[in-house]
Design an enzyme around this catalytic site. Structure first.
Site, PDB file in Angstrom:
ATOM      1  N   HIS A 192      -0.427  -2.280  13.010  1.00 55.27           N
ATOM      2  CA  HIS A 192       0.204  -3.198  12.059  1.00 55.27           C
ATOM      3  C   HIS A 192       1.550  -3.724  12.561  1.00 55.27           C
ATOM      4  CE1 HIS A 192       0.482  -4.644   7.739  1.00 55.27           C
ATOM      5  NE2 HIS A 192      -0.776  -4.844   8.079  1.00 55.27           N
ATOM      6  N   LYS A 260       9.477   2.329  -9.152  1.00 57.10           N
ATOM      7  CA  LYS A 260       8.626   1.829  -8.059  1.00 57.10           C
ATOM      8  C   LYS A 260       7.236   2.388  -8.229  1.00 57.10           C
ATOM      9  CE  LYS A 260      10.295  -0.505  -4.440  1.00 57.10           C
ATOM     10  NZ  LYS A 260      11.158  -0.426  -3.294  1.00 57.10           N
ATOM     11  N   ILE A 261       6.237   1.572  -8.039  1.00 53.81           N
ATOM     12  CA  ILE A 261       4.866   2.065  -8.175  1.00 53.81           C
ATOM     13  C   ILE A 261       4.223   2.086  -6.802  1.00 53.81           C
ATOM     14  CG2 ILE A 261       2.678   1.743  -9.352  1.00 53.81           C
ATOM     15  CD1 ILE A 261       4.269   0.740 -11.714  1.00 53.81           C
ATOM     16  N   MET A 262       3.869   3.294  -6.383  1.00 50.79           N
ATOM     17  CA  MET A 262       3.416   3.498  -5.000  1.00 50.79           C
ATOM     18  C   MET A 262       2.033   2.885  -4.764  1.00 50.79           C
ATOM     19  SD  MET A 262       5.870   4.817  -3.552  1.00 50.79           S
ATOM     20  CE  MET A 262       7.355   4.687  -4.467  1.00 50.79           C
ATOM     21  N   HIS A 266       4.439  -5.229  -0.455  1.00 50.84           N
ATOM     22  CA  HIS A 266       4.437  -5.169   1.010  1.00 50.84           C
ATOM     23  C   HIS A 266       5.619  -5.941   1.575  1.00 50.84           C
ATOM     24  CE1 HIS A 266       3.044  -5.279   5.158  1.00 50.84           C
ATOM     25  NE2 HIS A 266       2.372  -4.201   4.815  1.00 50.84           N
ATOM     26  N   ARG A 275      -6.399  -5.564   3.892  1.00 47.10           N
ATOM     27  CA  ARG A 275      -7.104  -4.278   3.998  1.00 47.10           C
ATOM     28  C   ARG A 275      -7.556  -3.780   2.632  1.00 47.10           C
ATOM     29  NH1 ARG A 275      -2.112  -1.698   7.196  1.00 47.10           N
ATOM     30  NH2 ARG A 275      -1.121  -2.780   5.445  1.00 47.10           N
ATOM     31  N   ASP A 317      -2.704   1.237   1.005  1.00 45.68           N
ATOM     32  CA  ASP A 317      -2.697   2.627   0.561  1.00 45.68           C
ATOM     33  C   ASP A 317      -3.371   2.869  -0.783  1.00 45.68           C
ATOM     34  OD1 ASP A 317      -1.509   3.896   2.710  1.00 45.68           O
ATOM     35  OD2 ASP A 317       0.519   3.399   2.051  1.00 45.68           O
ATOM     36  N   ARG A 342      -3.201   5.593  13.193  1.00 42.98           N
ATOM     37  CA  ARG A 342      -2.084   4.768  13.654  1.00 42.98           C
ATOM     38  C   ARG A 342      -1.573   5.210  15.023  1.00 42.98           C
ATOM     39  NH1 ARG A 342       1.136   1.189  10.904  1.00 42.98           N
ATOM     40  NH2 ARG A 342      -0.890   0.657   9.998  1.00 42.98           N
ATOM     41  N   ARG A 361      18.849  -1.832  21.197  1.00 41.41           N
ATOM     42  CA  ARG A 361      20.159  -1.415  20.747  1.00 41.41           C
ATOM     43  C   ARG A 361      20.803  -2.600  20.024  1.00 41.41           C
ATOM     44  NH1 ARG A 361      25.024  -1.213  18.822  1.00 41.41           N
ATOM     45  NH2 ARG A 361      26.399   0.426  19.641  1.00 41.41           N
TER      46      ARG A 361
HETATM   47  C1  LIG Z   1       0.753   1.203   4.822  1.00 34.98           C
HETATM   48  C2  LIG Z   1       2.071   0.905   4.290  1.00 34.98           C
HETATM   49  O1  LIG Z   1       3.033   1.422   4.734  1.00 34.98           O
HETATM   50  S1  LIG Z   1       2.105  -0.229   3.049  1.00 34.98           S
HETATM   51  C3  LIG Z   1       3.559   0.151   2.136  1.00 34.98           C
HETATM   52  C4  LIG Z   1       3.411   1.421   1.383  1.00 34.98           C
HETATM   53  N1  LIG Z   1       4.537   1.642   0.470  1.00 34.98           N
HETATM   54  C5  LIG Z   1       4.416   1.591  -0.861  1.00 34.98           C
HETATM   55  O2  LIG Z   1       3.353   1.377  -1.417  1.00 34.98           O
HETATM   56  C6  LIG Z   1       5.666   1.904  -1.640  1.00 34.98           C
HETATM   57  C7  LIG Z   1       5.862   0.932  -2.802  1.00 34.98           C
HETATM   58  N2  LIG Z   1       6.243  -0.362  -2.324  1.00 34.98           N
HETATM   59  C8  LIG Z   1       7.517  -0.636  -1.942  1.00 34.98           C
HETATM   60  O3  LIG Z   1       8.420   0.203  -2.063  1.00 34.98           O
HETATM   61  C9  LIG Z   1       7.834  -1.986  -1.360  1.00 34.98           C
HETATM   62  O4  LIG Z   1       6.932  -2.936  -1.853  1.00 34.98           O
HETATM   63  C10 LIG Z   1       7.795  -1.986   0.181  1.00 34.98           C
HETATM   64  C11 LIG Z   1       8.668  -0.860   0.739  1.00 34.98           C
HETATM   65  C12 LIG Z   1       6.371  -1.778   0.686  1.00 34.98           C
HETATM   66  C13 LIG Z   1       8.281  -3.316   0.675  1.00 34.98           C
HETATM   67  O5  LIG Z   1       9.627  -3.412   0.307  1.00 34.98           O
HETATM   68  P1  LIG Z   1      10.377  -4.838   0.265  1.00 34.98           P
HETATM   69  O6  LIG Z   1      10.007  -5.650   1.450  1.00 34.98           O
HETATM   70  O7  LIG Z   1      11.809  -4.547   0.057  1.00 34.98           O
HETATM   71  O8  LIG Z   1       9.732  -5.488  -1.029  1.00 34.98           O
HETATM   72  P2  LIG Z   1       9.983  -6.943  -1.661  1.00 34.98           P
HETATM   73  O9  LIG Z   1      11.108  -7.628  -0.995  1.00 34.98           O
HETATM   74  O10 LIG Z   1       8.657  -7.608  -1.707  1.00 34.98           O
HETATM   75  O11 LIG Z   1      10.395  -6.572  -3.161  1.00 34.98           O
HETATM   76  C14 LIG Z   1      10.556  -7.604  -4.099  1.00 34.98           C
HETATM   77  C15 LIG Z   1      10.843  -7.031  -5.470  1.00 34.98           C
HETATM   78  O12 LIG Z   1       9.683  -6.359  -5.945  1.00 34.98           O
HETATM   79  C16 LIG Z   1       9.988  -5.032  -6.280  1.00 34.98           C
HETATM   80  N3  LIG Z   1       8.892  -4.185  -5.845  1.00 34.98           N
HETATM   81  C17 LIG Z   1       8.337  -4.209  -4.608  1.00 34.98           C
HETATM   82  N4  LIG Z   1       7.370  -3.270  -4.570  1.00 34.98           N
HETATM   83  C18 LIG Z   1       7.348  -2.677  -5.773  1.00 34.98           C
HETATM   84  C19 LIG Z   1       6.569  -1.636  -6.325  1.00 34.98           C
HETATM   85  N5  LIG Z   1       5.646  -1.015  -5.584  1.00 34.98           N
HETATM   86  N6  LIG Z   1       6.785  -1.254  -7.596  1.00 34.98           N
HETATM   87  C20 LIG Z   1       7.721  -1.882  -8.339  1.00 34.98           C
HETATM   88  N7  LIG Z   1       8.491  -2.879  -7.869  1.00 34.98           N
HETATM   89  C21 LIG Z   1       8.307  -3.261  -6.609  1.00 34.98           C
HETATM   90  C22 LIG Z   1      11.210  -4.701  -5.471  1.00 34.98           C
HETATM   91  O13 LIG Z   1      11.956  -3.658  -6.066  1.00 34.98           O
HETATM   92  C23 LIG Z   1      11.964  -6.005  -5.484  1.00 34.98           C
HETATM   93  O14 LIG Z   1      12.634  -6.139  -6.721  1.00 34.98           O
HETATM   94  P3  LIG Z   1      14.170  -6.582  -6.758  1.00 34.98           P
HETATM   95  O15 LIG Z   1      14.168  -7.942  -6.094  1.00 34.98           O
HETATM   96  O16 LIG Z   1      14.479  -6.573  -8.193  1.00 34.98           O
HETATM   97  O17 LIG Z   1      14.882  -5.551  -5.955  1.00 34.98           O
HETATM   98  O1  LIG Z   2       3.609  -3.242   7.996  1.00 40.03           O
HETATM   99  C1  LIG Z   2       4.238  -2.521   7.214  1.00 40.03           C
HETATM  100  O2  LIG Z   2       5.437  -2.695   6.911  1.00 40.03           O
HETATM  101  C2  LIG Z   2       3.591  -1.380   6.564  1.00 40.03           C
HETATM  102  C3  LIG Z   2       2.110  -1.361   6.699  1.00 40.03           C
HETATM  103  O3  LIG Z   2       1.387  -1.971   5.959  1.00 40.03           O
HETATM  104  C4  LIG Z   2       1.535  -0.606   7.799  1.00 40.03           C
HETATM  105  O4  LIG Z   2       2.260  -0.045   8.616  1.00 40.03           O
HETATM  106  O5  LIG Z   2       0.286  -0.507   7.857  1.00 40.03           O
END
Ligand SMILES: CC(=O)SCCNC(=O)CCNC(=O)[C@H](O)C(C)(C)COP(=O)(O)OP(=O)(O)OC[C@H]1O[C@@H](n2cnc3c(N)ncnc32)[C@H](O)[C@@H]1OP(=O)(O)O
Ligand SMILES: O=C([O-])CC(=O)C(=O)O
Length: 380
Positions: A192, A260-262, A266, A275, A317, A342, A361
């Site tokens: 990714h 935050k809802i997991m 993205h 996906r 996820d 990964r 850096r």
């Molecule tokens: C395979 C992977 O790694 S995929 C990612 C897995 N992670 C998660 O599912 C954790 C939940 N999701 C998140 O925390 C975030 O969406 C991230 C970390 C994936 C991306 O973070 P960012 O790029 O900062 O998100 P983005 O800029 O789109 O956020 C926009 C707004 O939506 C909100 N938001 C984004 N995701 C969520 C969420 N899952 N639940 C609630 N609110 C959310 C943010 O808080 C933000 O609000 P704000 O502007 O008031 O602060």
């Molecule tokens: O690209 C990202 O930031 C997170 C993601 O979805 C991954 O690593 O699969």
């Protein structure tokens, strides 16, 4: 269709931090490609080992190449006695991602990559193949020993990595459906672009460190709930709810409380994660297979509520949580499966970084005190 979103602000968002020929995320119409192939195409038509070969060696294998690769991986499944001893000492309540991190690091002690000539890495592919073969053995050996008191046989003859993993975990060979879902899941998680854990691996590689250090660092980065840890966190949430109605009520409360809802949202995709529809479809099939009438409808309602209320969509996820659960995989092993997959992307990025390296850096914007003098200790 996933489209690019406006990328700017903190977290290096939108900054080009390097070049890659490995994947595109959210830029082409198809959303996610590995070396030019759409991930949907790969998930429909390939086994994980074919995709691992594509990512690591640069092309899809022909049948003879695939057979040779799979046989080589099979021969590398066994763990050294010293590594087993270390795994046996790690307690049952350890975090499985810490087990992966330690397992990888210990393997790097026992089977060091040759870094004797600076900038030359003649064993990088061999070390990678070894890790791809050994990681499922590492996590299952620890899990079965710490939880069941069983010293599991890691040298199985299973045809695929997914089947090998499920066989060691459950003590019997998986059925065709479960083996297929494992293949799809491992393909979806394989690569990714410059996500946080991959970037971690590349930063480490840019110092010309060894490959086990790069992968160990990446595992630590993937562990967090904002990244790979989200599949487990999603499961911990949805398993509490006994109906779609309850899920909706609870989700609304969480949104009101600004939690935050997991498994949603993205950093790069703006309207969907390509996906999700793939793993969601498999989760639905698995739900039918086990006769589930709760977890899948709960998951679907969560998806509807998040889109309706926040225009937030499921990432890779979210439906992995229910899919893995329906296959009887313990929640704490969800993120280690992500690692098993990964690893291929991480290692390919390490090799790519090494092939055209300059130490990574960046600079920081200073927000601290102006220059000042040290007050003698007695006067502070
Ligand atoms: C395979 C992977 O790694 S995929 C990612 C897995 N992670 C998660 O599912 C954790 C939940 N999701 C998140 O925390 C975030 O969406 C991230 C970390 C994936 C991306 O973070 P960012 O790029 O900062 O998100 P983005 O800029 O789109 O956020 C926009 C707004 O939506 C909100 N938001 C984004 N995701 C969520 C969420 N899952 N639940 C609630 N609110 C959310 C943010 O808080 C933000 O609000 P704000 O502007 O008031 O602060
Ligand atoms: O690209 C990202 O930031 C997170 C993601 O979805 C991954 O690593 O699969």
């Amino acid at each position: 269709m996933a489209e690019g979103k406006k990328l700017e602000g903190a977290g290096l968002r939108g900054q080009v931090a390097g070049k890659t020929a490995l994947s595109t995320v959210g830029v082409s119409g198809s959303g996610l490609t590995y070396r030019g192939y759409d991930v949907k195409d790969l998930a429909e038509n390939c086994e994980f080992e074919e995709v691992a070969y594509l990512i690591l060696k640069g092309k899809l294998p022909n049948q003879a190449e695939l057979d040779a690769y799979k046989n080589q991986l099979k021969r590398m499944r066994g763990l050294p006695a010293a590594l087993k001893e270390v795994l046996e000492r790690i307690p049952k309540d350890a975090h499985p991602m810490d087990v992966m991190r330690t397992g990888c690091s210990m393997l790097g002690n026992l089977e060091q990559e040759d870094t004797s000539v600076m900038g030359e890495f003649p064993q990088e592919m061999e070390c990678t193949d070894r890790m791809v073969a050994a990681f499922p053995s590492i996590i299952c050996y620890w899990y079965r020993y710490s939880h069941d008191g069983v010293k599991v046989e890691t040298e199985t003859d299973d045809d695929s990595i997914g089947a090998h993993f499920l066989h060691m975990l459950r003590g019997e060979k998986p059925n065709e459906l479960h083996e297929r879902v494992m293949n799809v899941s491992l393909i979806l998680y394989a690569e990714h672009e410059f996500n946080a854990s991959t970037f971690t691996a590349r930063v480490c590689a840019s110092t010309l460190s060894d490959i086990h250090s790069c992968i160990t660092a990446a595992i630590g980065s993937l562990r967090g709930p904002l990244h790979g840890g989200a599949n487990e966190a999603a499961m911990d949430m949805i398993e509490n709810w006994t109906s779609a109605e309850e899920a909706e009520r609870e989700m609304m409360g969480k949104l009101e409380r600004k939690e935050k809802i997991m498994g949603f949202g993205h950093a790069i995709y703006s309207t969907s994660d390509p996906r999700n529809e793939i793993i969601k479809a498999w989760s639905e099939k698995l739900a039918a297979d086990v006769g589930d009438t709760t977890l899948y409808p709960v998951s679907v309602r969560c998806e509807e509520v998040m889109w309706r209320e926040k225009k937030l969509f499921c990432n890779a996820d979210f439906f992995h949580a229910s899919a893995y659960h329906f296959m009887g995989i313990p929640t704490k092993l969800f993120t280690p499966i992500f690692v098993m997959s990964r690893l291929t992307g991480w290692a390919a990025h390490v090799m790519e970084q090494r092939a055209d390296n300059r130490i990574i850096r960046p600079s920081a914007e200073y927000t601290g005190e102006d220059l000042r003098k040290v007050t003698p200790i007695a006067q502070r």
